[in-house]
Motif scaffolding. Structure first.
Motif, PDB file in Angstrom:
ATOM      1  N   ARG A 107      24.008  44.322  47.035  1.00 51.28           N
ATOM      2  CA  ARG A 107      25.187  43.788  46.665  1.00 51.28           C
ATOM      3  C   ARG A 107      25.365  42.343  45.936  1.00 51.28           C
ATOM      4  O   ARG A 107      23.992  41.652  46.337  1.00 51.28           O
ATOM      5  N   GLN A 108      25.955  41.981  45.068  1.00 55.19           N
ATOM      6  CA  GLN A 108      26.161  40.802  44.279  1.00 55.19           C
ATOM      7  C   GLN A 108      27.446  40.274  44.555  1.00 55.19           C
ATOM      8  O   GLN A 108      28.646  40.896  44.257  1.00 55.19           O
ATOM      9  N   VAL A 109      27.533  38.883  44.993  1.00 54.10           N
ATOM     10  CA  VAL A 109      28.844  38.236  44.670  1.00 54.10           C
ATOM     11  C   VAL A 109      29.190  37.620  43.380  1.00 54.10           C
ATOM     12  O   VAL A 109      28.088  37.389  42.685  1.00 54.10           O
ATOM     13  N   THR A 110      30.371  37.628  42.953  1.00 57.22           N
ATOM     14  CA  THR A 110      30.944  36.879  41.711  1.00 57.22           C
ATOM     15  C   THR A 110      31.677  35.732  42.066  1.00 57.22           C
ATOM     16  O   THR A 110      32.738  36.046  42.669  1.00 57.22           O
ATOM     17  N   PHE A 111      31.571  34.596  41.599  1.00 55.23           N
ATOM     18  CA  PHE A 111      32.448  33.616  42.069  1.00 55.23           C
ATOM     19  C   PHE A 111      33.398  33.409  40.717  1.00 55.23           C
ATOM     20  O   PHE A 111      33.212  33.748  39.651  1.00 55.23           O
ATOM     21  N   ALA A 112      34.589  33.092  41.064  1.00 58.16           N
ATOM     22  CA  ALA A 112      35.845  32.579  40.410  1.00 58.16           C
ATOM     23  C   ALA A 112      36.303  31.019  40.486  1.00 58.16           C
ATOM     24  O   ALA A 112      36.185  30.550  41.950  1.00 58.16           O
ATOM     25  N   THR A 113      36.627  30.167  39.855  1.00 61.33           N
ATOM     26  CA  THR A 113      37.345  29.320  40.075  1.00 61.33           C
ATOM     27  C   THR A 113      38.856  29.420  40.821  1.00 61.33           C
ATOM     28  O   THR A 113      39.558  30.153  40.382  1.00 61.33           O
ATOM     29  N   HIS A 114      38.911  28.698  41.826  1.00 58.68           N
ATOM     30  CA  HIS A 114      40.233  28.797  42.495  1.00 58.68           C
ATOM     31  C   HIS A 114      41.002  27.489  42.429  1.00 58.68           C
ATOM     32  O   HIS A 114      40.492  26.224  42.825  1.00 58.68           O
ATOM     33  N   LEU A 115      42.167  27.327  41.780  1.00 57.39           N
ATOM     34  CA  LEU A 115      42.718  26.044  41.520  1.00 57.39           C
ATOM     35  C   LEU A 115      43.651  25.601  42.726  1.00 57.39           C
ATOM     36  O   LEU A 115      44.351  26.706  43.203  1.00 57.39           O
ATOM     37  N   VAL A 148      32.581  41.527  45.198  1.00 55.00           N
ATOM     38  CA  VAL A 148      31.190  42.011  45.746  1.00 55.00           C
ATOM     39  C   VAL A 148      31.078  43.240  45.174  1.00 55.00           C
ATOM     40  O   VAL A 148      31.541  44.208  45.600  1.00 55.00           O
ATOM     41  N   SER A 149      30.099  43.355  44.093  1.00 54.04           N
ATOM     42  CA  SER A 149      29.903  44.328  43.557  1.00 54.04           C
ATOM     43  C   SER A 149      28.333  45.170  43.894  1.00 54.04           C
ATOM     44  O   SER A 149      27.543  44.459  44.352  1.00 54.04           O
TER      45      SER A 149
END
Lengths: 136, 134
Positions: free
Chosen positions: B45-53, B67-68
């Motif tokens: 499994r791999q996580v992907t980050f995204a910006t959270h404002l 989580v893919s």
């Protein structure tokens, strides 16, 4: 005498606020060092401080020339002076955070914040000494 | 107070990095698992980050957006005596790449340390600010 002291304090207070905002900006860049597509931002500190101490006149933002114009709400003190940081080495995921530069800026900004604080403390101490006089 | 928001930003990053580290740990723990009776082995499994404002400009935190699962087929080894072997004598292992996971782990731990350092510096700055004028 007193207006001069308050002028010095006001200038340092503005610098302190801008330093705190810049610190927050750099912390956001560091936090997003691994986020794909994140564009790092940086503050033009000299221009921001000049604008903050010269009065509320917008330096390069939109001017309100008509009463119906909307005043932009600024959440960050130096928001008008934010620039996009250019990546020194481009990365495949579109992230433009340069970790070395950000860490250096973070340390530099923390020291300068501390310097501003000491200037304020020094002014306050000078003022207290003047109030107390020689009696003690 | 502008400095207080740094704790939210750095805190969200620390939490996201620790989730990434958690995923790496689960991948590494399952690096040698073989396929069960259903023929499906563990998938990395791999996580992907995204910006959270967080509302105001400049408050850009991080969150884990997805989580893919890694779609590549698992490693197949010919070993007819293995209890997990299929009818053709092949054993399917998980598709975890241990080297890539170790690199991922080091990267996550460095980012974690960076954000903890950000919080420590901010704490010092706030303490000094509270002592202003004394």
């Amino acid at each position: 005498m007193l207006p001069r002291f308050s002028q010095v304090l006001d200038f340092q207070a503005q610098a302190l606020l801008l330093r705190a905002d810049r610190q927050r900006l750099i912390a956001s860049n560091i936090a997003n060092a691994d986020t794909p597509g994140f564009q790092a931002r940086e503050m033009d500190f000299a221009a921001a401080l000049r604008a903050a101490t010269a009065g509320a006149a917008p330096a390069d933002g939109a001017l309100r020339t008509h009463p119906a114009h909307i005043t932009p709400t600024l959440n960050l003190a130096g928001e008008r002076h934010l620039r996009w940081a250019a990546a020194s080495q481009s990365s495949l995921d579109g992230n433009s955070v340069d970790m070395d530069r950000e860490r250096a800026s973070f340390a530099d900004n923390a020291v300068r914040y501390e310097a501003s604080l000491r200037f304020i403390n020094g002014s306050v101490r000078t003022m207290l000494d003047a109030i107390r006089g020689q009696s003690q | 107070m502008s400095l207080m928001n740094i704790f939210h930003v750095a805190g969200s990053a620390v939490s996201a990095q620790s989730q990434r580290l958690n995923v790496v740990a689960s991948n590494l723990a399952n690096a040698d698992t073989v396929a069960g009776p259903d023929g499906q082995a563990f998938r990395a499994r791999q996580v992907t980050f995204a910006t959270h404002l967080f509302g105001a400009t400049g408050n850009a935190g991080v969150r884990v957006s997805t989580v893919s699962e890694d779609p590549t087929p698992g490693r197949r080894v010919h070993d007819p005596r293995h209890p997990g072997a299929d009818a053709e004598g092949y054993v399917t292992f998980s598709n975890v790449n241990a080297v890539a996971e170790m690199v991922n782990m080091i990267s996550a731990s460095r980012s974690y340390q960076n954000n903890v350092e950000v919080m420590n510096t901010t704490r010092q700055m706030l303490t000094r600010t509270l002592q202003m004028g004394q």
